[in-house]
Scaffold this active site. Structure first.
Site, PDB file in Angstrom:
ATOM      1  N   LYS A 264       0.838  -1.197   0.000  1.00 16.40           N
ATOM      2  CA  LYS A 264       0.000   0.000   0.000  1.00 16.40           C
ATOM      3  C   LYS A 264       0.876   1.250   0.000  1.00 16.40           C
ATOM      4  O   LYS A 264       1.567   1.545   0.975  1.00 16.40           O
ATOM      5  CB  LYS A 264      -0.909   0.043   1.228  1.00 16.40           C
TER       6      LYS A 264
ATOM      7  N   GLU B  59       9.304   0.910  11.295  1.00 14.74           N
ATOM      8  CA  GLU B  59      10.326   1.951  11.186  1.00 14.74           C
ATOM      9  C   GLU B  59       9.574   3.257  11.336  1.00 14.74           C
ATOM     10  O   GLU B  59       8.793   3.640  10.455  1.00 14.74           O
ATOM     11  CB  GLU B  59      11.059   1.843   9.848  1.00 14.74           C
TER      12      GLU B  59
ATOM     13  N   CYS C 158      12.760  10.604   8.450  1.00 15.56           N
ATOM     14  CA  CYS C 158      12.795  10.168   9.846  1.00 15.56           C
ATOM     15  C   CYS C 158      14.216  10.082  10.377  1.00 15.56           C
ATOM     16  O   CYS C 158      14.430  10.087  11.589  1.00 15.56           O
ATOM     17  CB  CYS C 158      12.081   8.821   9.998  1.00 15.56           C
TER      18      CYS C 158
ATOM     19  N   GLU D 102       9.240  15.666  16.740  1.00 11.90           N
ATOM     20  CA  GLU D 102       9.693  15.464  15.363  1.00 11.90           C
ATOM     21  C   GLU D 102       9.020  16.498  14.468  1.00 11.90           C
ATOM     22  O   GLU D 102       7.797  16.536  14.349  1.00 11.90           O
ATOM     23  CB  GLU D 102       9.358  14.053  14.879  1.00 11.90           C
TER      24      GLU D 102
END
Length: 450
Positions: free
Chosen positions: A151, A226, A260, A353
């Site tokens: 996906k 992850e 990331c 973040e």
């Protein structure tokens, strides 16, 4: 679903998202194709994957163009990412013939182990690196004999859809690799809930990763996660400060900071702080931000208007902006490379973040203080450290709680070495020479000699 160009805001095309029933049908096709695919001899599976890599190689420019238009990646990066899909396929094409079990001495016979494919693997890909992260999931999974349903992110499906077509062109059987566009709450959720999917590889936010892990636990389903990061770039006073400052922008502003692994906290030893800041300013001001189709552009737009608003919230009017680069005016989701300093380690910009081109600079006193600050986060994905002292490099590398780390470099991710996070940045490793083990079950067989 509207698919837009983030550099202009224009709608490129519309893509039909799958329903839950359509997703189940695709998973059923993958389950039906499993027996045939796992029965393909290792050498023949390797040849098919090499052929797949060759077809991708023949379409590098096309794939790169899709990534520029759909994800806003600069053309140089997009070419590298398309080449990475090819290279990952070639690397794992060498694995099926080398996935050997063990012979274990036991009394009364012989004990042997076999690596068996898990079954159907669901790969859920984020919008920030649509091609590369897709390849990291499907290549080792296919090499291990699994079938794959993948996906792509709702807003960046184009390169993955094309790769799915290239897989069929290369000769992979129907149902072995299927690209299923749609909402995460529909398609991704069926990967988690459907009993025929025996492993889920998810790359995305920590919040959604928790939900994926909890859902997979209901079926004791394998999962690789992850997730987020708040990585530190640690600069000691004895480092090559000119090089460290020159490379720092690449460590955080690559892909407009939508990474990331971005080193979004620069920790600088106090004795070198003023000199480093003086060197950092021209490096940041020199970052070329603009049209991602141009060869000279180094940073493109943010992915969406909503994400632009999120990034901007970390730089309010009273923010301690030390350096602000330039970005285009007019349409598109543009934000300039921005350095915040001095910043308290407890400030929001130093803790959360950002996922954009904003970096904070924080001074530290000594080695112990650097390690303390680097580890003062729930994340542990990546990072860098700069020093000429090899002993210090080894000590700090071992002490920093992160999955991948570079010394005197801004880059630490390579497909032939393990990659993954610790703490709330993830679980499991998908890359490196042992990645097929993450997509296999170990079967133990005792053969009696009586």
């Amino acid at each position: 679903m509207d698919v837009r160009n983030p550099a202009t805001g224009e709608v490129l095309t519309k893509v039909e998202g799958l329903t839950a029933d359509e997703t189940d049908s695709a998973i059923g096709r993958a389950a039906g194709a499993l027996a045939g695919w796992r029965a393909v001899a290792p050498g023949d599976r390797a040849r098919l994957l090499r052929r797949f890599a060759a077809v991708v190689d023949a379409h590098l420019d096309e794939l790169a163009g899709l990534e520029v238009a759909n994800a806003g990646h600069v053309i140089a990066n997009a070419r590298w990412e398309a080449g990475n899909v090819r290279d990952v396929l070639e690397f794992y094409a060498g694995a099926p013939e080398r996935q050997s079990g063990k012979q274990i001495p036991v009394p009364g016979g012989i004990d042997v182990t076999f690596y068996e494919p898990l079954g159907v693997v669901g790969v859920i890909v984020p919008w920030n690196f649509p091609m590369a992260i897709a390849g990291w999931g499907f290549a080792p999974a296919l090499a291990a004999g699994n079938t794959v349903v993948l996906k792509p992110a709702e807003i960046t499906p184009l390169s993955a859809l094309r790769i799915g077509e290239l897989a069929l062109e290369a000769g992979l059987p129907e149902g072995v690799l299927q690209i299923l566009p749609g909402k995460g709450s529909v398609v991704g959720q069926r990967f988690v809930d459907h009993p025929a999917v025996r492993k889920v590889c998810f790359t995305g936010s920590t919040e959604v990763g928790r939900s994926v892990m909890a859902g997979c636990a209901q079926q004791i389903k394998r999962v690789t996660l992850e997730l987020g990061g708040k990585s530190a770039n640690i600069v000691f006073a004895d480092a090559d400060l000119e090089l460290a400052a020159a490379r720092a922008p690449s460590g955080v502003f690559d892909n407009a900071g939508q990474d990331c692994c971005a080193r979004s906290r620069i920790l600088v030893e106090r004795a070198a702080y003023d000199r480093f800041m003086a060197l950092l300013e021209p490096a940041v001001l020199g970052v070329a931000v603009g049209d991602p189709t141009l060869e000279t552009t180094e940073m493109g737009p943010l992915i969406s208007e909503a994400h632009l608003d999120s990034v901007a919230s970390f730089v309010p009017d009273d923010a301690p902006v030390a350096v602000r680069g330039s970005s285009p005016d007019g349409p598109g989701n543009w934000f300039p490379p921005t350095v915040l300093a001095p910043v308290d380690p407890a400030d929001r910009a130093a803790v959360e973040e950002i996922f954009g081109p904003v970096v904070v600079v924080i001074p530290f006193e000594d080695e112990a203080d650097a390690v303390r600050l680097a580890n003062d986060t729930p994340y542990g994905l990546s990072g860098s450290l700069w020093t000429r002292d090899i002993g210090r490099a080894l000590r700090v590398a071992r002490a920093v709680e992160t999955g991948t780390l570079s010394v005197n470099s801004h880059s630490s991710v390579r497909y032939w070495t393990p990659f993954g996070g610790v703490k709330q940045s993830g679980i499991g490793r998908e890359l490196g020479p042992d990645a097929l083990e993450a997509f296999s079950d170990v079967k133990n067989v005792f053969i009696s000699s009586d």
